[in-house]
Every structure is written in structure tokens, then in C-alpha cells.
Design a protein around this motif. Structure first.
Motif, mmCIF file in Angstrom:
data_model
loop_
_atom_site.group_PDB
_atom_site.id
_atom_site.type_symbol
_atom_site.label_atom_id
_atom_site.label_comp_id
_atom_site.label_asym_id
_atom_site.label_seq_id
_atom_site.Cartn_x
_atom_site.Cartn_y
_atom_site.Cartn_z
ATOM 1 N N VAL A 81 -4.738 24.049 -30.858
ATOM 2 C CA VAL A 81 -5.888 23.651 -30.039
ATOM 3 C C VAL A 81 -7.120 23.667 -30.933
ATOM 4 O O VAL A 81 -7.334 24.606 -31.707
ATOM 5 C CB VAL A 81 -6.071 24.592 -28.834
ATOM 6 N N GLN A 83 -11.393 23.173 -30.956
ATOM 7 C CA GLN A 83 -12.673 23.053 -30.265
ATOM 8 C C GLN A 83 -13.696 22.481 -31.251
ATOM 9 O O GLN A 83 -13.798 22.935 -32.397
ATOM 10 C CB GLN A 83 -13.181 24.402 -29.751
ATOM 11 N N ASN A 98 -6.135 13.495 -25.110
ATOM 12 C CA ASN A 98 -5.633 14.863 -25.303
ATOM 13 C C ASN A 98 -6.782 15.859 -25.464
ATOM 14 O O ASN A 98 -6.584 16.966 -25.974
ATOM 15 C CB ASN A 98 -4.697 14.943 -26.503
ATOM 16 N N CYS A 99 -7.983 15.461 -24.999
ATOM 17 C CA CYS A 99 -9.160 16.331 -25.101
ATOM 18 C C CYS A 99 -9.911 16.370 -23.774
ATOM 19 O O CYS A 99 -9.877 15.414 -22.997
ATOM 20 C CB CYS A 99 -10.115 15.847 -26.197
ATOM 21 N N TRP A 111 -12.462 20.066 -26.313
ATOM 22 C CA TRP A 111 -11.283 20.911 -26.486
ATOM 23 C C TRP A 111 -10.070 19.988 -26.526
ATOM 24 O O TRP A 111 -9.799 19.281 -25.561
ATOM 25 C CB TRP A 111 -11.136 21.922 -25.343
ATOM 26 N N CYS A 112 -9.361 19.990 -27.659
ATOM 27 C CA CYS A 112 -8.234 19.072 -27.861
ATOM 28 C C CYS A 112 -6.952 19.860 -28.123
ATOM 29 O O CYS A 112 -6.981 20.899 -28.794
ATOM 30 C CB CYS A 112 -8.519 18.134 -29.035
ATOM 31 N N GLU A 113 -5.844 19.327 -27.628
ATOM 32 C CA GLU A 113 -4.551 20.002 -27.758
ATOM 33 C C GLU A 113 -3.570 19.112 -28.508
ATOM 34 O O GLU A 113 -3.528 17.892 -28.296
ATOM 35 C CB GLU A 113 -4.007 20.325 -26.362
ATOM 36 N N TRP A 149 -10.110 26.644 -34.513
ATOM 37 C CA TRP A 149 -8.711 26.409 -34.177
ATOM 38 C C TRP A 149 -8.114 27.659 -33.527
ATOM 39 O O TRP A 149 -8.511 28.786 -33.840
ATOM 40 C CB TRP A 149 -7.910 26.073 -35.431
ATOM 41 N N LYS A 152 -1.827 27.140 -29.317
ATOM 42 C CA LYS A 152 -1.708 26.713 -27.928
ATOM 43 C C LYS A 152 -1.333 27.891 -27.040
ATOM 44 O O LYS A 152 -1.746 27.962 -25.868
ATOM 45 C CB LYS A 152 -0.667 25.599 -27.815
ATOM 46 N N ALA A 155 -4.523 29.561 -26.088
ATOM 47 C CA ALA A 155 -5.298 28.755 -25.157
ATOM 48 C C ALA A 155 -4.690 28.799 -23.760
ATOM 49 O O ALA A 155 -5.409 28.888 -22.757
ATOM 50 C CB ALA A 155 -5.367 27.311 -25.660
ATOM 51 N N ASP A 156 -3.362 28.748 -23.682
ATOM 52 C CA ASP A 156 -2.704 28.814 -22.373
ATOM 53 C C ASP A 156 -2.949 30.165 -21.712
ATOM 54 O O ASP A 156 -3.116 30.249 -20.487
ATOM 55 C CB ASP A 156 -1.202 28.570 -22.528
ATOM 56 N N ILE A 161 -6.856 24.242 -21.885
ATOM 57 C CA ILE A 161 -8.053 23.637 -22.466
ATOM 58 C C ILE A 161 -9.023 23.120 -21.408
ATOM 59 O O ILE A 161 -10.229 23.078 -21.653
ATOM 60 C CB ILE A 161 -7.670 22.511 -23.455
#
Length: 286
Positions: A81, A83, A98-99, A111-113, A149, A152, A155-156, A161
Motif C-alpha cells: 500500500v 500513500q 486502485n487508489c 492511498w493506493c493498493e 509504504w 497490505k 492497511a487491512d 485504504i
């Protein structure tokens, strides 16, 4: 006095509590601080100087910035992820699917994954990230791009995100998901350099066209000759000595004597002719 002092202290405490309650969620500590993944943010190094590269861009142009990450841990990282934060005359103009994007005053956040595996010692990066300068951008309003960075998994654990992006939205607003084709993640084109942690900074330099009229190159001046030029002397006119205007100098020399002799002969002939004519006229009358 004592009652008034306690009343003032209570009022101050109330104001302090109200201020803390009104603090935006974006002021909270960076969520990647407790990430178990060992990630280091970095951007391309300048091969000539060895320092982190600064990316030039004109007004209204895309910034070709490289936002990279290196796995400095001993375990692979499953899913990443990113930012991205920009301020003032830097804008997130391309919104990828994806953001998630948030706006708070003069700050924009994405915020991109990425569904990518990062092996120990390996590096990946995004190029551009949809960042552009404003059409009327000024150098004093261009600052570094801030990015970080995290895995994931981390972030989860924080809600995903979308929830993270909502925390960076202005009061009364929500994050919005992009619609453009997904932002790709690939191996960087060169060596990455950073400050050693999950947060990185990438410099941007605004390139502006020159202003004002170009200065004309003066033509070289002609250098006067050191030797003055001599004007040719005009030949005297033959009639100058005959009483013309301007009173020329008298003509002398052998030519003068010849002209005088011829003139005398003509004068004598004229006188003789006059006498003969007079005699003839007298005889006719008689």
C-alpha cells in the motif's frame, strides 16, 4: 480570589479538551509505524552526484517522479500500500482505480493498493503516480512529494485504504475512488535512495519559460580610419579668370600669351574693318 482562580482553571481545561476533540484525524501518528514488514521508501539516485534525484516539470506538466520501495527485511511482503501527499501547486490529476483520494484544504492525498509480492532485498516503484503541476504554478508553491509504504496486511488491520483515505479528508467530506486504469507497480529503472524508513521525500523543481524580451546584440561600430582621407583638388576652370562668379585665380603661363596674341590680332582686324566701312559710308553720302 481562590474561587476566581479555580473558575479560570476550569475554563482553560474546557477549552483544551474542546481543542483536542476538534483535532483532525490526519494529525494522528503515521499508521505504518507499527508495520511488521521492513520497508524502505526511496526515489531514483542521480548517477552523477549519487544524491536523490530532483524531478523537473513545467507549468501544467506531469511530474515523472519515481516512488519506490525496498524490502529490507528477511521475509517476503505479500501486497503493498502506498500513500502519496502533495501540497499547493502540486495536484493529483489522474485518479487510478486502485487508489482512493482525499482533499483537505491545500493538501491532496492518495492511498493506493497493489497485489504484488516483494521478496527480501527486492525493489518496486511507481512512476508519475498521476502528479502534475498547476497551470499557473509558482516555484515558491512547489514542495517535495511526501510518500510512505506499508504492507497490505497492516492497511487491512487499520480498516483498508478507503478508511485510511477518509481519515485524510477535509471536514464533512469523504474519499473518492479513482476511475482510470490501475496505477502499475514495476521494477525501478535505477538505484533507489532514501532516508532509511517507510516514509520518503521526492524533490520537484519547477521549470518556467524565460520572461521579457530578449536583449538585442549591439552591432559592432565602425572604427574610423587613423589616416584622414585627402579630398582630390578640383582642376581650375578655364573661365575662372574671365570674371566668373567667385573671382577665380588669373590664368598664367604660355597658354596665356598665345590667347593674348590672338586677341590682339582680332582687335586690329576689327578696327581696320570699322575704318573701311566708315570711308565707304562717307563716299556714298557725298
Amino acid at each position: 480570589m481562590t474561587i476566581r482562580w479555580y473558575a479560570g482553571l476550569a475554563a482553560s481545561a474546557t477549552v483544551l479538551v474542546a481543542g483536542l476533540a476538534a483535532t483532525p484525524a490526519s494529525a494522528a501518528p503515521e499508521p505504518s509505524a507499527a508495520d511488521t514488514a521492513k520497508l524502505a521508501a526511496g526515489t531514483l539516485k542521480d548517477p552523477e552526484t549519487g544524491k536523490n534525484r530532483t524531478y523537473p516539470a513545467g507549468q501544467g506538466e506531469d511530474v515523472p517522479v519515481v516512488l519506490g520501495v525496498t524490502n529490507v527485511g528477511e521475509a517476503a511482503v505479500d501486497g503493498l500500500v502506498l500513500q502519496v501527499r502533495v501540497l499547493n501547486d502540486l495536484d493529483l490529476t489522474t485518479k487510478y482505480e486502485n487508489c482512493w483520494y482525499a482533499v483537505d484544504s491545500n493538501q491532496e492525498t492518495a492511498w493506493c493498493e497493489f497485489a504484488a509480492d516483494l521478496a527480501p532485498g527486492a525493489s518496486l516503484a511507481v512512476t508519475g503516480a498521476g502528479i502534475s503541476t498547476s497551470p499557473d504554478a509558482r516555484a515558491e508553491n512547489i514542495s517535495s512529494i511526501v510518500y510512505q509504504w506499508m504492507s497490505k496486511q497492516r492497511a487491512d488491520a487499520l480498516g483498508g485504504i478507503q478508511a485510511l483515505a477518509d481519515q485524510w479528508s477535509g471536514q464533512g467530506t469523504k474519499a473518492v475512488r479513482g476511475t482510470a486504469e490501475a496505477l502499475p507497480l514495476a521494477a525501478p529503472a535505477g538505484e533507489l535512495g532514501g532516508i532509511g524508513g517507510p516514509i520518503g521525500f521526492a524533490g520537484v523543481r519547477l521549470v518556467t519559460p524565460p520572461t521579457g524580451e530578449p536583449t538585442a546584440t549591439p552591432s559592432p561600430s565602425t572604427t574610423p580610419s587613423a589616416t584622414p582621407s585627402v579630398a582630390p583638388t578640383a582642376a581650375p576652370s578655364a573661365s575662372a579668370g574671365a570674371g566668373g562668379e567667385g573671382g577665380g585665380l588669373p590664368v598664367t603661363g604660355a597658354g596665356t600669351a598665345t590667347v593674348a596674341g590672338v586677341g590682339g590680332v582680332l582687335l586690329l582686324l576689327g578696327g581696320a574693318g570699322f575704318l573701311i566701312a566708315r570711308r565707304r559710308r562717307t563716299r556714298f553720302v557725298a
